[in-house]
Design a protein around this motif. Structure first.
Motif: not given
Length: 218
Positions: A102-106, A132-147, A153-156
């Motif tokens: 359908a044209g989506c990117v995942l 793109v794949v983000y894990g819990g240690d990809s950034l200094s923040q993790r969910k539920p932080d929106p970062a 989303a930005k990378d996609l």
């Protein structure tokens, strides 16, 4: 075009049996009794540190006491190969293919550490679906932080983003990121669906492409 970002454990895959087995193996190594899988399932979703803290508390130990760090280390040491009993939920693969058609990117945004995330995606042959794949240690923040979700989303590279998850953490993450949320009701959620913010709920991945299409039109 639309970017559809997914949680992993409890959303695309049922990994609870292996996570529980790993946690119980660590408990036994530390001289403690194993816990029921159903109880351990409720600890999944906020990362390894939280999981081990909950395991310790349920075992009568201090959640942040002296056992925490060595148990996290032992758990992580075997996490990259802890997928013997992990399975993809029914109809996930056709749903992913339908979204791509359908044209989506995942993408993936999970609190699972990035190394075991990539390992289990490769093992289940799901890795080719996600840009793109983000894990819990990809950034200094993790969910539920929106970062992490916003970074995925930005990378996609797409302005319209939909998040798909199964838990309280996922619902809060989507709300914090101010993006639509679709909740899979057969995962690890403990709160009634109607008490969680969401745009639609589904119990079968055959429903997903239609729900995404409706949000895209909206």
């Amino acid at each position: 075009m639309t970017a559809v970002v997914f949680d992993l454990d409890g959303t695309l895959i049922d990994s609870a049996p292996d996570i529980a087995a790993n946690a119980n193996a660590v408990l036994e190594e530390m001289g403690m009794s194993p816990l029921p899988e159903a109880q351990l399932r409720g600890f999944i979703g906020k990362g390894v540190g939280h999981l081990i803290g909950q395991v310790l508390a349920a075992s009568g130990q201090a959640a942040d006491g002296p056992f925490h760090a060595p148990m996290v280390q032992r758990f992580n040491a075997r996490y990259d190969t802890a997928f013997e009993n992990t399975v993809i939920y029914p109809s996930v693969v056709p749903a992913l293919e339908a979204l791509i058609d359908a044209g989506c990117v995942l993408g993936i945004c999970t609190n699972k550490p990035i190394a075991p995330t990539h390992a289990v995606l490769r093992h289940l042959r799901l890795d080719g679906y996600f840009g793109v794949v983000y894990g819990g240690d990809s950034l200094s923040q993790r969910k539920p932080d929106p970062a992490p979700l916003l970074a995925a989303a930005k990378d996609l590279g797409h302005a319209q983003v939909i998040y798909v998850g199964d838990s309280e953490v996922d619902a809060e993450t989507a709300a914090n990121a101010k993006v639509p949320f679709l909740i899979y009701t057969e995962g690890y959620r403990k709160t009634p669906v109607h008490d969680l913010p969401h745009d639609a709920a589904f119990n079968d991945f055959k429903q997903l492409s239609g729900l995404v299409a409706a949000l895209m039109k909206g």
